[in-house]
Design a protein around this motif. Sequence first.
Motif, PDB file in Angstrom:
ATOM      1  N   CYS A  50       1.381  10.577  -0.550  1.00  0.00           N
ATOM      2  CA  CYS A  50       0.240  10.883  -1.413  1.00  0.00           C
ATOM      3  C   CYS A  50       0.152  12.377  -1.662  1.00  0.00           C
ATOM      4  O   CYS A  50      -0.124  12.831  -2.769  1.00  0.00           O
ATOM      5  CB  CYS A  50      -1.064  10.397  -0.771  1.00  0.00           C
ATOM      6  SG  CYS A  50      -1.238   8.615  -0.796  1.00  0.00           S
ATOM      7  N   VAL A 108       2.672   7.236   4.354  1.00  0.00           N
ATOM      8  CA  VAL A 108       1.944   7.070   3.095  1.00  0.00           C
ATOM      9  C   VAL A 108       1.130   8.326   2.778  1.00  0.00           C
ATOM     10  O   VAL A 108       1.075   8.782   1.633  1.00  0.00           O
ATOM     11  CB  VAL A 108       1.018   5.831   3.173  1.00  0.00           C
ATOM     12  CG1 VAL A 108       0.214   5.691   1.897  1.00  0.00           C
ATOM     13  CG2 VAL A 108       1.836   4.581   3.411  1.00  0.00           C
ATOM     14  N   LEU A 113      -1.701   5.897  -7.069  1.00  0.00           N
ATOM     15  CA  LEU A 113      -3.080   6.248  -7.424  1.00  0.00           C
ATOM     16  C   LEU A 113      -3.271   7.756  -7.448  1.00  0.00           C
ATOM     17  O   LEU A 113      -3.882   8.311  -8.364  1.00  0.00           O
ATOM     18  CB  LEU A 113      -4.057   5.617  -6.415  1.00  0.00           C
ATOM     19  CG  LEU A 113      -4.340   4.126  -6.592  1.00  0.00           C
ATOM     20  CD1 LEU A 113      -5.176   3.604  -5.430  1.00  0.00           C
ATOM     21  CD2 LEU A 113      -5.057   3.864  -7.905  1.00  0.00           C
ATOM     22  N   HIS A 114      -2.711   8.407  -6.440  1.00  0.00           N
ATOM     23  CA  HIS A 114      -2.870   9.858  -6.380  1.00  0.00           C
ATOM     24  C   HIS A 114      -2.124  10.542  -7.517  1.00  0.00           C
ATOM     25  O   HIS A 114      -2.589  11.543  -8.052  1.00  0.00           O
ATOM     26  CB  HIS A 114      -2.383  10.388  -5.025  1.00  0.00           C
ATOM     27  CG  HIS A 114      -3.365  10.144  -3.932  1.00  0.00           C
ATOM     28  ND1 HIS A 114      -4.070  11.147  -3.329  1.00  0.00           N
ATOM     29  CD2 HIS A 114      -3.790   8.987  -3.360  1.00  0.00           C
ATOM     30  CE1 HIS A 114      -4.876  10.633  -2.421  1.00  0.00           C
ATOM     31  NE2 HIS A 114      -4.723   9.326  -2.417  1.00  0.00           N
ATOM     32  N   ARG A 115      -0.982   9.975  -7.874  1.00  0.00           N
ATOM     33  CA  ARG A 115      -0.230  10.564  -8.983  1.00  0.00           C
ATOM     34  C   ARG A 115      -1.001  10.401 -10.295  1.00  0.00           C
ATOM     35  O   ARG A 115      -1.102  11.342 -11.085  1.00  0.00           O
ATOM     36  CB  ARG A 115       1.139   9.893  -9.096  1.00  0.00           C
ATOM     37  CG  ARG A 115       2.065  10.610 -10.066  1.00  0.00           C
ATOM     38  CD  ARG A 115       3.391   9.907 -10.220  1.00  0.00           C
ATOM     39  NE  ARG A 115       3.246   8.613 -10.841  1.00  0.00           N
ATOM     40  CZ  ARG A 115       3.543   7.453 -10.259  1.00  0.00           C
ATOM     41  NH1 ARG A 115       4.020   7.442  -9.041  1.00  0.00           N
ATOM     42  NH2 ARG A 115       3.370   6.322 -10.890  1.00  0.00           N
ATOM     43  N   GLU A 156      -4.181  10.060 -10.660  1.00  0.00           N
ATOM     44  CA  GLU A 156      -5.350  10.940 -10.642  1.00  0.00           C
ATOM     45  C   GLU A 156      -4.929  12.361 -10.982  1.00  0.00           C
ATOM     46  O   GLU A 156      -5.604  13.060 -11.750  1.00  0.00           O
ATOM     47  CB  GLU A 156      -6.006  10.906  -9.259  1.00  0.00           C
ATOM     48  CG  GLU A 156      -7.317  11.686  -9.225  1.00  0.00           C
ATOM     49  CD  GLU A 156      -7.824  11.899  -7.810  1.00  0.00           C
ATOM     50  OE1 GLU A 156      -7.222  11.363  -6.870  1.00  0.00           O
ATOM     51  OE2 GLU A 156      -8.818  12.621  -7.663  1.00  0.00           O
ATOM     52  N   GLN A 157      -3.796  12.757 -10.432  1.00  0.00           N
ATOM     53  CA  GLN A 157      -3.299  14.108 -10.683  1.00  0.00           C
ATOM     54  C   GLN A 157      -2.993  14.328 -12.158  1.00  0.00           C
ATOM     55  O   GLN A 157      -3.141  15.414 -12.679  1.00  0.00           O
ATOM     56  CB  GLN A 157      -2.033  14.330  -9.836  1.00  0.00           C
ATOM     57  CG  GLN A 157      -1.687  15.770  -9.637  1.00  0.00           C
ATOM     58  CD  GLN A 157      -2.758  16.480  -8.832  1.00  0.00           C
ATOM     59  OE1 GLN A 157      -3.055  16.101  -7.723  1.00  0.00           O
ATOM     60  NE2 GLN A 157      -3.352  17.498  -9.397  1.00  0.00           N
ATOM     61  N   MET A 202       2.626  13.634  -4.105  1.00  0.00           N
ATOM     62  CA  MET A 202       2.249  13.375  -5.485  1.00  0.00           C
ATOM     63  C   MET A 202       1.383  14.495  -6.040  1.00  0.00           C
ATOM     64  O   MET A 202       1.370  14.754  -7.230  1.00  0.00           O
ATOM     65  CB  MET A 202       1.464  12.055  -5.576  1.00  0.00           C
ATOM     66  CG  MET A 202       2.320  10.842  -5.347  1.00  0.00           C
ATOM     67  SD  MET A 202       3.628  10.760  -6.562  1.00  0.00           S
ATOM     68  CE  MET A 202       4.711   9.563  -5.826  1.00  0.00           C
ATOM     69  N   ARG A 203       0.655  15.129  -5.154  1.00  0.00           N
ATOM     70  CA  ARG A 203      -0.224  16.210  -5.609  1.00  0.00           C
ATOM     71  C   ARG A 203       0.492  17.531  -5.685  1.00  0.00           C
ATOM     72  O   ARG A 203      -0.073  18.535  -6.096  1.00  0.00           O
ATOM     73  CB  ARG A 203      -1.425  16.340  -4.675  1.00  0.00           C
ATOM     74  CG  ARG A 203      -2.250  15.096  -4.681  1.00  0.00           C
ATOM     75  CD  ARG A 203      -3.517  15.273  -3.883  1.00  0.00           C
ATOM     76  NE  ARG A 203      -4.335  14.093  -4.011  1.00  0.00           N
ATOM     77  CZ  ARG A 203      -5.169  13.902  -5.022  1.00  0.00           C
ATOM     78  NH1 ARG A 203      -5.281  14.813  -5.940  1.00  0.00           N
ATOM     79  NH2 ARG A 203      -5.869  12.799  -5.092  1.00  0.00           N
ATOM     80  N   TYR A 214      -0.948   3.694  -2.991  1.00  0.00           N
ATOM     81  CA  TYR A 214      -1.735   4.924  -2.840  1.00  0.00           C
ATOM     82  C   TYR A 214      -1.046   6.154  -3.422  1.00  0.00           C
ATOM     83  O   TYR A 214      -1.700   6.953  -4.105  1.00  0.00           O
ATOM     84  CB  TYR A 214      -2.146   5.114  -1.380  1.00  0.00           C
ATOM     85  CG  TYR A 214      -3.296   4.195  -1.042  1.00  0.00           C
ATOM     86  CD1 TYR A 214      -4.584   4.535  -1.409  1.00  0.00           C
ATOM     87  CD2 TYR A 214      -3.087   2.975  -0.429  1.00  0.00           C
ATOM     88  CE1 TYR A 214      -5.648   3.686  -1.153  1.00  0.00           C
ATOM     89  CE2 TYR A 214      -4.142   2.115  -0.175  1.00  0.00           C
ATOM     90  CZ  TYR A 214      -5.419   2.473  -0.532  1.00  0.00           C
ATOM     91  OH  TYR A 214      -6.463   1.637  -0.294  1.00  0.00           O
ATOM     92  N   PRO A 215       0.258   6.317  -3.195  1.00  0.00           N
ATOM     93  CA  PRO A 215       0.918   7.434  -3.903  1.00  0.00           C
ATOM     94  C   PRO A 215       0.771   7.322  -5.419  1.00  0.00           C
ATOM     95  O   PRO A 215       0.534   8.323  -6.086  1.00  0.00           O
ATOM     96  CB  PRO A 215       2.378   7.292  -3.478  1.00  0.00           C
ATOM     97  CG  PRO A 215       2.321   6.657  -2.151  1.00  0.00           C
ATOM     98  CD  PRO A 215       1.168   5.704  -2.224  1.00  0.00           C
ATOM     99  N   LEU A 269       0.800  -1.674   5.660  1.00  0.00           N
ATOM    100  CA  LEU A 269       0.620  -0.339   5.106  1.00  0.00           C
ATOM    101  C   LEU A 269       1.933   0.452   5.168  1.00  0.00           C
ATOM    102  O   LEU A 269       2.190   1.294   4.308  1.00  0.00           O
ATOM    103  CB  LEU A 269      -0.480   0.394   5.892  1.00  0.00           C
ATOM    104  CG  LEU A 269      -1.004   1.670   5.274  1.00  0.00           C
ATOM    105  CD1 LEU A 269      -1.637   1.378   3.932  1.00  0.00           C
ATOM    106  CD2 LEU A 269      -2.032   2.311   6.189  1.00  0.00           C
ATOM    107  N   GLN A 299       0.818  -1.209   0.000  1.00  0.00           N
ATOM    108  CA  GLN A 299       0.000   0.000   0.000  1.00  0.00           C
ATOM    109  C   GLN A 299       0.850   1.255   0.000  1.00  0.00           C
ATOM    110  O   GLN A 299       0.447   2.291  -0.495  1.00  0.00           O
ATOM    111  CB  GLN A 299      -0.918  -0.003   1.218  1.00  0.00           C
ATOM    112  CG  GLN A 299      -1.975  -1.080   1.153  1.00  0.00           C
ATOM    113  CD  GLN A 299      -1.418  -2.453   1.507  1.00  0.00           C
ATOM    114  OE1 GLN A 299      -0.835  -2.607   2.568  1.00  0.00           O
ATOM    115  NE2 GLN A 299      -1.590  -3.420   0.634  1.00  0.00           N
ATOM    116  N   GLY A 300       2.039   1.119   0.551  1.00  0.00           N
ATOM    117  CA  GLY A 300       2.943   2.272   0.578  1.00  0.00           C
ATOM    118  C   GLY A 300       3.280   2.753  -0.819  1.00  0.00           C
ATOM    119  O   GLY A 300       3.624   3.914  -1.017  1.00  0.00           O
TER     120      GLY A 300
END
Lengths: 109, 206
Positions: B66, B62, A53-55, A57-58, B69-70, A50-51, B56, A46-47
Amino acid sequence: MSKPSDLIQGTLDLLILRTLSLEPMHGWAIARRIQQVSEDVLQVTQGALYPALHRLEQQGWLRAEWRSTDTGREAKFYALTRAGRAQLEKELAQWERLSNAVRLVIRMG
Amino acid sequence: MHLRQWFDIAFLRLRSLFGRGRVERELRFHLDRETEANLRLGLSPPEARLAALRRLGGMAHVQEECRDMRRTGYIENFVRDLQYAARTLLQSPGFAFAIVLTLALSIGATSAIFTVVDGVLLRPLPYPQPGRPRRNGAGNRRRVGAGTRSVEPALSSQRDRSSHFFGSLRGNHRHCRDCLLHSRAAGHGRRSYDGAARGVRSAAWR
């Protein structure tokens, strides 16, 4: 167990896009699906998931929305956008080229 | 990149800037699902929770990734830097005052010096051909003749020869008023003054 560094750089994006091309899913389901389909060879931590996924999406390749699951809980579902579909095609072609090249080198002689 | 896409990304960044709880909510959902799966494998509840957390790899870490990334981290860091600076300055008011004073004095001195340099050296004189100024003073009067202090004859004789002379009148209203007074007094100079005025105007437009 396979660490994220075991995955070739950039492969995770391809796996996520391909998995989401079937149907919208939340992060946990994406990780689950990749693990099941690869017969437990690929385990996305997951580490890293999720980053990524966010990238994605961005970059406009995924669209996310909060929806309730079958169990009634709210979860963030990711879906492929049209740009994401185009990106998937591109990454698939790249992957084909790369894996063909690797196979050629391995089998020489 | 399409405009629409650009707007979407801008919106997403704004949202992630203000909605800090969203990432945590998403990860918490994941954690709960993972815990449930571990329970089904036969682990005890605390063990299931711990195993999920271990996989996790640190919620905060994490979440931070995230957010990186934004690319809203820059703005958040900048705001935090500003807050830190304000706190530090408030802790030592004497030091803050000295710094503000130093800045004020140096900015004031610099702008004063630049104003002079700009006015004297950089800006051209406000009439045509500023590189060829002509002194309108004692030298001309002496040529006009003894006893008269009027510049009017000199003015009409030079009107056609040098346009920048009339141009110089524009920059020097005292001379203009002088020649108006003198031409009125002379009675005949009205037309020549008008001519001079036209010359001034055309010089100004040139």
